[in-house]
Write an enzyme that holds these catalytic residues in place. Sequence first.
Site, PDB file in Angstrom:
ATOM      1  CG  ASP A   1      -1.854 -14.352  -6.463  1.00  0.00           C
ATOM      2  OD1 ASP A   1      -1.286 -13.255  -6.376  1.00  0.00           O
ATOM      3  OD2 ASP A   1      -1.871 -15.199  -5.552  1.00  0.00           O
TER       4      ASP A   1
HETATM    5  N1  URA Z   1      -3.360 -13.867  -1.119  1.00  0.00           N
HETATM    6  C1  URA Z   1      -2.760 -14.568  -2.107  1.00  0.00           C
HETATM    7  O1  URA Z   1      -1.844 -15.339  -1.859  1.00  0.00           O
HETATM    8  N2  URA Z   1      -3.195 -14.402  -3.363  1.00  0.00           N
HETATM    9  C2  URA Z   1      -4.203 -13.585  -3.698  1.00  0.00           C
HETATM   10  O2  URA Z   1      -4.557 -13.476  -4.868  1.00  0.00           O
HETATM   11  C3  URA Z   1      -4.824 -12.853  -2.670  1.00  0.00           C
HETATM   12  C4  URA Z   1      -4.369 -13.011  -1.387  1.00  0.00           C
END
Ligand code: URA
Length: 240
Positions: free
Chosen positions: A104
């Site tokens: 993310d």
């Molecule tokens: N899980 C998440 O919620 N976000 C990420 O960036 C990676 C794994």
Amino acid sequence: MADRLQKIMARAGIASRRKAEELILQGRVAVDGRVVTELGIKVDPETQTITFDGRPVTSEKKIYLLLNKPTGYVTTLSDPQGRPIVTDLLPDISQRVFPVGRLDFDTSGALILTNDGRLGHFILHPRFEVNKTYAATVAGRPDSRQLRQLEKGILIDGHRTWPAKVRILERKAAETTLELIIHEGKKRQVRKMLAAIGYPVKKLERTAYGELTLNGLQRGKYRRLTERDLKKIFSGKIPF
Ligand code: URA
């Protein structure tokens, strides 16, 4: 997709773009059998044949990178909102690489980038069970019953997650940092898992793919992976 000849040669690992321009000017490069000596022509390597000193310029040299992604970057290769993209952090890499899985915008940590689709396939496919390790900080103090729910599998978006390995890395008065090991990679999976037990994530970092950790790599920096590193991802044996 058509691209400038010198760019295609650089991506194929033949020479830097500038050096490739010299090679073109020297008459050593041909497209569909005709020598090209002007710079800047665009060529489509999928439909046209490029040769250098008579030898075909074909597949790109395979490249494998580990980036310590800072927050504030997207892992898509372009962003309609104009936010920074992870490949902005790879100014010296001429090949076109793509991230293996996503992180993310507000997640930091280990991100592999490659131009080898096989690596992406083997890391992301749940059948190969490559573990991804995360350090997640949440407000408050989840208890052991709540953590056991994550270990048993939890329903998110109508799908039961595979059992996670969970341990507490650090407990402070007002927050807890957990280590979660999972081998699935659904969108925002760790955030959703922790929200489902009532502990929204405040901070999230991916710390490892398999046994491959960041191991001192600074935030915002990347390094090339060796064969030994690739073996660490797959617990000893590279499957391709
Ligand atoms: N899980 C998440 O919620 N976000 C990420 O960036 C990676 C794994």
